[in-house]
Design an enzyme around this catalytic site. Sequence first.
Site, PDB file in Angstrom:
ATOM      1  N   SER A 125       0.834  -1.199   0.000  1.00 40.23           N
ATOM      2  CA  SER A 125       0.000   0.000   0.000  1.00 40.23           C
ATOM      3  C   SER A 125       0.863   1.241   0.000  1.00 40.23           C
ATOM      4  O   SER A 125       1.991   1.234   0.539  1.00 40.23           O
ATOM      5  CB  SER A 125      -0.867  -0.039   1.257  1.00 40.23           C
ATOM      6  OG  SER A 125      -1.445   1.215   1.477  1.00 40.23           O
ATOM      7  N   TYR A 153      -1.758  -0.560  10.601  1.00 38.81           N
ATOM      8  CA  TYR A 153      -2.036  -1.209   9.309  1.00 38.81           C
ATOM      9  C   TYR A 153      -0.834  -1.047   8.381  1.00 38.81           C
ATOM     10  O   TYR A 153      -0.333  -2.018   7.789  1.00 38.81           O
ATOM     11  CB  TYR A 153      -3.310  -0.603   8.683  1.00 38.81           C
ATOM     12  CG  TYR A 153      -3.465  -0.913   7.218  1.00 38.81           C
ATOM     13  CD1 TYR A 153      -3.754  -2.195   6.783  1.00 38.81           C
ATOM     14  CD2 TYR A 153      -3.292   0.091   6.244  1.00 38.81           C
ATOM     15  CE1 TYR A 153      -3.882  -2.482   5.426  1.00 38.81           C
ATOM     16  CE2 TYR A 153      -3.422  -0.179   4.897  1.00 38.81           C
ATOM     17  CZ  TYR A 153      -3.715  -1.468   4.492  1.00 38.81           C
ATOM     18  OH  TYR A 153      -3.831  -1.747   3.154  1.00 38.81           O
ATOM     19  N   LYS A 157       2.055  -3.803   6.616  1.00 38.92           N
ATOM     20  CA  LYS A 157       2.443  -3.901   5.202  1.00 38.92           C
ATOM     21  C   LYS A 157       3.966  -3.806   5.062  1.00 38.92           C
ATOM     22  O   LYS A 157       4.584  -4.544   4.292  1.00 38.92           O
ATOM     23  CB  LYS A 157       1.770  -2.790   4.391  1.00 38.92           C
ATOM     24  CG  LYS A 157       0.269  -2.924   4.263  1.00 38.92           C
ATOM     25  CD  LYS A 157      -0.110  -4.092   3.358  1.00 38.92           C
ATOM     26  CE  LYS A 157      -1.593  -4.329   3.323  1.00 38.92           C
ATOM     27  NZ  LYS A 157      -1.969  -5.608   2.742  1.00 38.92           N
TER      28      LYS A 157
HETATM   29  P1  NAD Z   1     -11.044  -6.554   1.312  1.00 41.29           P
HETATM   30  O1  NAD Z   1     -11.201  -6.522   2.787  1.00 41.29           O
HETATM   31  O2  NAD Z   1     -12.235  -6.303   0.475  1.00 41.29           O
HETATM   32  O3  NAD Z   1     -10.372  -7.922   0.874  1.00 41.29           O
HETATM   33  C1  NAD Z   1      -9.494  -8.635   1.694  1.00 41.29           C
HETATM   34  C2  NAD Z   1      -9.972 -10.068   1.753  1.00 41.29           C
HETATM   35  O4  NAD Z   1      -9.110 -10.829   2.560  1.00 41.29           O
HETATM   36  C3  NAD Z   1     -11.362 -10.197   2.351  1.00 41.29           C
HETATM   37  O5  NAD Z   1     -12.168 -10.903   1.456  1.00 41.29           O
HETATM   38  C4  NAD Z   1     -11.143 -10.934   3.647  1.00 41.29           C
HETATM   39  O6  NAD Z   1     -12.246 -11.759   3.969  1.00 41.29           O
HETATM   40  C5  NAD Z   1      -9.883 -11.710   3.365  1.00 41.29           C
HETATM   41  N1  NAD Z   1      -9.073 -12.043   4.535  1.00 41.29           N
HETATM   42  C6  NAD Z   1      -8.650 -11.230   5.515  1.00 41.29           C
HETATM   43  N2  NAD Z   1      -7.918 -11.912   6.399  1.00 41.29           N
HETATM   44  C7  NAD Z   1      -7.841 -13.186   5.966  1.00 41.29           C
HETATM   45  C8  NAD Z   1      -7.221 -14.371   6.443  1.00 41.29           C
HETATM   46  N3  NAD Z   1      -6.505 -14.371   7.579  1.00 41.29           N
HETATM   47  N4  NAD Z   1      -7.363 -15.507   5.741  1.00 41.29           N
HETATM   48  C9  NAD Z   1      -8.079 -15.525   4.606  1.00 41.29           C
HETATM   49  N5  NAD Z   1      -8.693 -14.445   4.109  1.00 41.29           N
HETATM   50  C10 NAD Z   1      -8.574 -13.278   4.775  1.00 41.29           C
HETATM   51  O7  NAD Z   1      -9.907  -5.505   0.958  1.00 41.29           O
HETATM   52  P2  NAD Z   1      -9.446  -4.950  -0.460  1.00 41.29           P
HETATM   53  O8  NAD Z   1      -9.792  -3.518  -0.516  1.00 41.29           O
HETATM   54  O9  NAD Z   1      -9.871  -5.817  -1.544  1.00 41.29           O
HETATM   55  O10 NAD Z   1      -7.871  -5.034  -0.264  1.00 41.29           O
HETATM   56  C11 NAD Z   1      -7.134  -6.144  -0.690  1.00 41.29           C
HETATM   57  C12 NAD Z   1      -5.687  -5.971  -0.255  1.00 41.29           C
HETATM   58  O11 NAD Z   1      -5.193  -4.753  -0.786  1.00 41.29           O
HETATM   59  C13 NAD Z   1      -5.513  -5.877   1.249  1.00 41.29           C
HETATM   60  O12 NAD Z   1      -4.346  -6.550   1.605  1.00 41.29           O
HETATM   61  C14 NAD Z   1      -5.355  -4.395   1.501  1.00 41.29           C
HETATM   62  O13 NAD Z   1      -4.600  -4.133   2.628  1.00 41.29           O
HETATM   63  C15 NAD Z   1      -4.641  -3.946   0.236  1.00 41.29           C
HETATM   64  N6  NAD Z   1      -4.892  -2.540  -0.072  1.00 41.29           N
HETATM   65  C16 NAD Z   1      -6.150  -2.074  -0.163  1.00 41.29           C
HETATM   66  C17 NAD Z   1      -6.377  -0.731  -0.429  1.00 41.29           C
HETATM   67  C18 NAD Z   1      -7.772  -0.185  -0.486  1.00 41.29           C
HETATM   68  O14 NAD Z   1      -7.949   1.013  -0.358  1.00 41.29           O
HETATM   69  N7  NAD Z   1      -8.803  -0.996  -0.724  1.00 41.29           N
HETATM   70  C19 NAD Z   1      -5.289   0.130  -0.604  1.00 41.29           C
HETATM   71  C20 NAD Z   1      -4.028  -0.387  -0.531  1.00 41.29           C
HETATM   72  C21 NAD Z   1      -3.823  -1.737  -0.265  1.00 41.29           C
END
Ligand code: NAD
Length: 679
Positions: A125, A153, A157
Amino acid sequence: MTTILVTGGAGYIGSHTVIELINSGFRVIVVDNLVNASYDSISRVEYIVKKKVIFYEIDLRDSEKLSKVFDKYKIDAVIHFAGLKAVGESTKIPLEYFDNNVGGTISLLKVMKQHDVKNIVFSSSATVYGDATRFKDMIPIPEKCPTGPTNPYGHTKLVIEGIMRDIYASDNKWRIALLRYFNPIGAHQSGLIGEDPTGIPNNLLPFLAQVAIGRRQKLNVFGNDYDSHDGTPIRDYIHVVDLAKGHIAALSYLANLKPKEGICREWNLGTGKGSTVFDIYHSFCKAVGHDLPYEIVGRRSGDVLNLTACVTRANEELKWKAKLTVDDACRDLWNWTTKNPQGFATPHYHIADHLYGEQRIHDVIFENFKFSVANVGATIVDVEVNGHPVVCNFQRLSDYAAKENPYFGATIGRVANRLPGAKIVIEGHTYDIDANEGKNSLHGGSHGFNSKYFFGPVTSYDSKAEAVILKFVDFDSDGSNGYPGDLNTYVSYIVTPHSYKIEYESSLDSSSKSPVTVVNLTNHSYFHLSDESNINETDFKLYTNKCIDTDTSLLPTGTISKLTQPKVMEKFRLGSNAFDNCFVLSDDVESLDTRKLKAKKALEVSNSKSNLQLKVYTTEPAFQLYTGDEIAVKNYGKRSGFAVETSRFLGAATFEKWQRQVILHKGDLYGASTTYVFS
Ligand code: NAD
């Protein structure tokens, strides 16, 4: 690299990436513990791509279960989305964040190492940079910008990035792409998947979307005294579909490294263009069609003027560039929001916890009515009225595949009923259809729709009609069971507190080589309105006595005649009367999409012991009434139930004078609608 394991694939970015992966020809396996997602997103991804997604509900920290997935499939690479992502929450429960994000990643990496899978794309991120404005000349932010996250958070990362760098340092066969996302926004163009935040959304656009549909009162704008063109802070917003494509680009980059070459490298994924809060606000208001309420409040601590990405490295090395605009994202977000005002949640709809093995059952539950469907055959596996089960069913889905199964609850296609000689002649061309009943074809052939996995459902709720809608799709390719043309078929169940309507819609795919095919669909539920072992004590009332004549093999002769018994609209006890007849409700041989017609009552059935009644209405010109005299399968014998298979005329595919009912040309729609009302 052909088989990709996607952790967190049911989530927001994961689900969009799974679509891009499948559309690019990859086989995808999703592992997600659904802590912040719903299985509905997987159902909908399958519906969009019309392909099966292999799914495991596993917590990454359960390395034993995870390992079994790696044992079962030859995985080439992992895209690792799974993690908790709410910055605010992470400041309250930092340990859980470290345990889940870092612990989950360590477990994953260990299992990968054990299975010699060394290709991984990781969701990092832009948060790892922290406040990049603390340095001179670091806006737009390049990958070389020193890191310095300001919340737990972001720390998770950065720790994970560090672990991955150390692994690569210990074994440089690893190929690791660290993708640092900026601000993902928007939704899939279909309007079927998007971000579904729980609680109060943290991000600007999901918050605005909730203001627009009335779930929140107004947007708080945190400060308008920054040094930007309108005084609000500048961020880099990237359409989630562009971001998803960035993962394919990263995979392809890793795959194209020289043999034995490894890597661990960071890439920013953003647009390189900054937008202010008000830019986004105006763009979203444009998509909605009117201004939305907002209030300027004081600056939020930790916010800074500008965090825009430098994306040169990703553009040049990954050959990837964001193409969609903020306006595109706002349009797609609004489309997703209006189609799914409550996100994935649909009132009265649940994915059942009785999983029938790896398959899921889709339940609609009202106070006195339950309706359950499985994906294979879009089969109705249960209907309960006031607690009474009223359809024949099996407790295990595998039993539906048994040879003796008389098509309990299944969708029947492409052509329901018997096709004499297993042949059809369409406009001078003869097609040999799969013969699965002696020389004839019955109910679509050996691999008819009843045995196919229907994708979906896409669920929705019509609050006015108090109806839950479950929509499935099937893609039946040219030559399947001998039928010509690539056919798309949608099966919708519209379930109310006391009835369900089945709607069919079929059309030839635009890519179909054959310009023509033949379709005649029905549902093959067997009803029993009491607990008695047979239906003999059940009363029937038929609204027609016209029948299509059949020979001794039950094959149509092409003529219609009237039965002398039973009389039209006269109630009779079934007793020893046996039916396997195609009754005619209308002489209409012109309508291919009968949904436009007024539904007619076909029959009424009641049982005085249970006091249950079933009425069937249909837009179809005919229905096969079958009293189940041949049923001989687990727990069910002769006359355990009766089927009311509404359809086109028996023989419509065979006799030219009736063929207009079933011949489907490219561009045409086949449609049918039948309602089953219980009281
Ligand atoms: P999201 O919460 O929609 O998706 C994450 C998924 O991971 C969820 O479906 C959740 O159920 C699953 N999950 C969490 N912990 C788990 C575990 N221990 N075992 C199995 N499954 C697990 O989030 P997103 O927005 O799709 O983000 C996806 C990734 O991208 C994340 O790692 C997030 O940190 C990163 N990210 C997101 C953003 C954003 O703004 N959305 C920005 C930068 C980075």
